[in-house]
Design a protein around this motif. Structure first.
Motif, short mmCIF file in Angstrom:
data_model
loop_
_atom_site.label_atom_id
_atom_site.label_comp_id
_atom_site.label_asym_id
_atom_site.label_seq_id
_atom_site.Cartn_x
_atom_site.Cartn_y
_atom_site.Cartn_z
N ILE A 202 1.77 9.44 0.57
CA ILE A 202 1.06 8.26 1.07
C ILE A 202 2.08 7.24 1.56
CG2 ILE A 202 -0.54 6.41 0.46
CD1 ILE A 202 -1.72 9.25 0.48
N PRO A 203 1.96 6.79 2.80
CA PRO A 203 2.87 5.75 3.29
C PRO A 203 2.65 4.44 2.57
CG PRO A 203 1.13 6.16 4.89
CD PRO A 203 1.00 7.20 3.82
N ALA A 204 3.73 3.71 2.33
CA ALA A 204 3.64 2.47 1.57
C ALA A 204 3.00 1.34 2.37
CB ALA A 204 5.03 2.04 1.10
N ALA A 295 -5.12 -0.07 -2.57
CA ALA A 295 -4.92 1.22 -1.91
C ALA A 295 -3.89 2.06 -2.65
CB ALA A 295 -4.49 1.01 -0.46
N ASP A 296 -2.81 1.41 -3.13
CA ASP A 296 -1.78 2.13 -3.90
C ASP A 296 -2.35 2.66 -5.21
OD1 ASP A 296 0.10 1.71 -1.97
OD2 ASP A 296 0.96 -0.09 -2.92
N VAL A 297 -3.14 1.82 -5.90
CA VAL A 297 -3.72 2.21 -7.19
C VAL A 297 -4.69 3.37 -7.03
CG1 VAL A 297 -5.20 1.45 -9.09
CG2 VAL A 297 -3.39 -0.05 -8.25
N GLY A 299 -4.68 5.47 -4.58
CA GLY A 299 -4.07 6.60 -3.90
C GLY A 299 -4.56 6.80 -2.49
N GLU A 300 -5.01 5.70 -1.86
CA GLU A 300 -5.46 5.79 -0.48
C GLU A 300 -4.30 5.47 0.45
OE1 GLU A 300 -8.28 6.84 0.32
OE2 GLU A 300 -9.49 6.67 -1.49
N GLY A 301 -4.27 6.13 1.59
CA GLY A 301 -3.17 5.92 2.53
C GLY A 301 -3.28 4.66 3.34
N GLU A 302 -4.50 4.16 3.56
CA GLU A 302 -4.69 3.00 4.41
C GLU A 302 -5.45 1.93 3.66
OE1 GLU A 302 -3.64 2.35 7.48
OE2 GLU A 302 -2.59 4.24 7.68
#
Length: 496
Positions: A202-204, A295-297, A299-302
Motif C-alpha cells: 500500500i502506498p503511503a 486509510a493506513d489503519v 489497510g486501504e490504498g487510497e
C-alpha cells in the motif's frame, strides 16, 4: 582490462552520455543522450505504435491504448489511458493516428530531457540519487533514504546505481501529465510502491511529504472567500437567532440598514475572516491527515476508500478540533454582530474583548462551546462525507471516471452544505444565544439546558429554527464557494 568510466564522485556511469553545456534543448540533444540516429528513433516509435495497434487498424482508440498499457504491466489504477488519448488526439476525433502519436513522442521526449537536465546538475548524462533527492527537496518533498533507494531501483533498469536518460525516458514516456518534479514524484511513489507480482504494497500517500502549509493555505483562502461573499446573510441570521419575540426578516433588514447602512451588513466580517481562515485551514488539514491515518489503519490504498463511517469520523473530529481552537474569536464576533448601538458607536474589537475579560472572566470566551461542538461534529461529518460521496458518485456514474468540474463541485457543495446545516440548526441557535448574552446579568442563561427549556416554553419548536431561511441562503453559496476554491487551490498547490 579497460576500466569503467566514473563520475567525479566515483560512481559508475555505464550508458551515460554527458552533455556538459546546458542550454536550449533540441531533438539533437535527445538523440545524442540516447546514442540514437533519427532513423533508429523513427523505427522505435513506429514499433511502439504498432505494439498498441495490435489490430493493425492504423489508429489507436481508448480500448487499444488501455490494452497496450495493461500489456506493459502498468497497474490499472495508474494507466492514465483516457488522459493519454486526450493528449495525443490533436484533432479530437477520438482516434490517434501515427502522426499524432509521433508528435506526442517528440514533445514528451523533449519535456523529459529538459527536466532530466535540470536534475542532472553535474551534466554528466546520469541522475545520481543525491541529485534526485536535492530536486525533491527543492520542490518541498521530503523522503527518507529507503524511499529514495526504492525509486532509483525502480527506474534504474541495469542496477548500476544511477539513472540514464534512456531509463528516465522509458519510465515516464507514457505518463501524459506535465513532467514537473512533483508530478513525477507522485507517479514514482504510486508505481514504485505497488508490487505487480503476488503481493501488493500500500502506498503511503504523497500528502505526508508535502509541506503542511499548502493545506493550510488552501483551506484558509477557501474559508475567507466564502465568508466575505455571504457576510450580509450571516449578520441577518445571527440577529434573528437572538431575538426571543416574533421575528420577521424584512423589519430585521431595515433595522440593520438603519443602524449602519450598507456596511452594517458586514459588521463583524473582518473578525469573521480572521476567524474562518485558521478554522478552515485547521479543519481541512486535520481532515486530510485523518483520512490518511484511517486509510493506513484499515489497510486501504487510497484516502477515498475509507468508507462513509471513516469520512464521518474524520470530518466530525476535524470540525471539533478547528472549532475549539478558534472559539473565543467566534464568541467576540457574535457579540459584535448583536451589539446594540445605543450611542451610535460600535466598540472596537480590543475594547469589547477587554470588557468581556474584566466583566465576565476568561471562561466567558467559551460560553456555548458544548452545543457548538455537539453541532459541529455532525455538521462537519455530514457536510464533508456527503460532499465526498456525491463527488465520487458523480465521477463514477455521470462523468465516467473523469475529474468533476466546477459545476459538479458546486452542486455537491450546495447539497452537502444545506443538508449539514439543517440537521444541526437548533444547536446553532442555542450556541448563539449563549454567546450573545452577558453571563453576569440576572436574565442570563445558566447553560445549554436552560436555553433549551426557556426557548421551548416561550417560543415552541419554531424558536429553534429562527433565522434558518437566511442561514440556508448563506450556507448554500458558502459551502459551494468554499469547496470550489479549496479544490482549485489543491490543484494549484499540487495537493491533488
Amino acid at each position: 582490462m579497460e576500466e569503467k568510466p566514473t563520475n567525479e564522485k566515483g560512481r559508475p556511469c555505464n550508458g551515460c552520455n554527458p552533455v556538459r553545456k546546458p542550454g536550449p534543448v533540441s531533438m539533437d540533444h535527445v538523440l545524442l543522450a540516447l546514442r540514437e540516429t533519427k532513423e533508429e528513433r523513427e523505427v522505435r516509435i513506429r514499433s511502439l505504435f504498432n505494439f498498441f495497434d495490435a489490430a493493425n487498424a492504423g489508429y489507436l482508440d481508448f480500448a487499444q491504448i488501455e490494452a497496450g498499457l495493461s500489456a506493459l504491466q502498468i497497474p490499472s489504477e495508474y494507466k492514465f489511458a483516457k488522459d493519454l488519448l486526450n493528449v495525443c488526439d490533436a484533432n479530437k476525433d477520438g482516434r490517434v493516428d501515427y502522426q499524432e502519436f509521433r508528435r506526442y513522442m517528440d514533445d514528451k521526449e523533449l519535456e523529459l530531457y529538459r527536466i532530466f537536465q535540470a536534475i542532472d546538475v553535474e551534466h554528466n548524462g546520469c541522475i545520481l540519487p543525491e541529485e534526485l533527492w536535492d530536486a525533491l527537496v527543492r520542490a518541498g518533498i521530503e523522503i527518507d533514504d529507503e524511499e529514495l533507494a526504492r525509486f532509483v531501483e525502480r527506474v534504474d533498469k541495469d542496477n548500476n546505481g544511477v539513472i540514464t536518460f534512456e531509463e528516465w525516458r522509458d519510465f515516464l514516456l507514457l505518463y501524459p501529465h506535465e513532467a514537473t518534479i512533483e508530478n513525477i514524484y507522485h507517479y514514482l511513489e504510486r508505481v514504485c510502491l505497488v508490487d505487480i507480482g503476488e503481493q501488493t504494497v500500500i502506498p503511503a500517500g504523497i500528502s505526508k511529504h508535502i509541506h503542511a502549509s499548502r493545506y493550510l493555505i488552501a483551506g484558509g483562502v477557501a474559508g475567507a472567500t466564502s465568508r466575505t461573499a455571504t457576510a450580509p446573510l450571516d449578520r441577518l441570521k445571527v440577529v434573528l437567532q437572538v431575538q426571543t419575540s416574533r421575528v420577521q426578516i424584512m423589519p430585521a433588514v431595515k433595522d440593520i440598514w438603519r443602524e449602519g447602512g450598507f456596511l452594517g451588513f458586514f459588521r463583524g466580517n473582518g473578525l469573521n475572516v480572521m476567524k474562518v481562515a485558521p478554522e478552515s485551514a485547521i479543519r481541512f488539514y486535520t481532515y486530510e491527515r485523518l483520512k490518511g491515518f484511517i486509510a493506513d489503519v484499515k489497510g486501504e490504498g487510497e484516502k477515498a476508500d475509507i468508507g462513509t463511517g471513516g469520512l464521518l469520523f474524520a470530518g466530525g473530529t476535524a470540525g471539533a478540533v478547528a472549532q475549539t481552537a478558534i472559539y473565543p474569536m467566534d464568541l467576540v464576533k457574535t457579540r459584535l454582530q448583536t451589539y446594540v448601538c445605543e450611542s451610535g458607536k460600535i466598540p472596537s474589537l480590543g475594547a469589547l474583548s477587554k470588557d468581556i475579560w474584566i466583566q465576565e472572566g476568561p471562561r466567558a470566551f467559551y460560553r456555548g462551546l458544548v452545543p457548538s461542538l455537539l453541532g459541529i461534529v455532525p455538521y462537519a461529518g455530514i457536510d464533508l462525507a456527503a460532499y465526498e460521496t456525491l463527488k465520487g458518485l458523480s465521477k463514477k456514474y455521470i462523468l465516467h471516471e473523469s475529474e468533476p468540474g466546477p459545476l459538479v463541485q458546486l452542486c455537491c457543495g450546495t447539497v452537502s452544505g444545506a443538508l449539514g446545516a439543517s440537521c444541526v440548526y437548533p444547536l446553532q441557535v442555542i450556541r448563539t444565544r449563549l454567546q450573545a448574552q452577558r453571563s453576569n446579568t440576572a436574565t442570563a442563561y445558566k447553560g445549554m439546558s436552560d436555553v433549551f427549556w426557556r426557548t421551548l416554553q416561550h417560543e415552541g419548536f419554531r424558536g429553534f429554527y429562527k433565522g434558518i431561511f437566511p442561514n440556508l441562503l448563506k450556507v448554500v453559496p458558502s459551502a459551494s464557494i468554499t469547496y470550489m476554491v479549496y479544490e482549485s487551490m489543491k490543484k494549484n498547490l499540487d495537493l491533488d
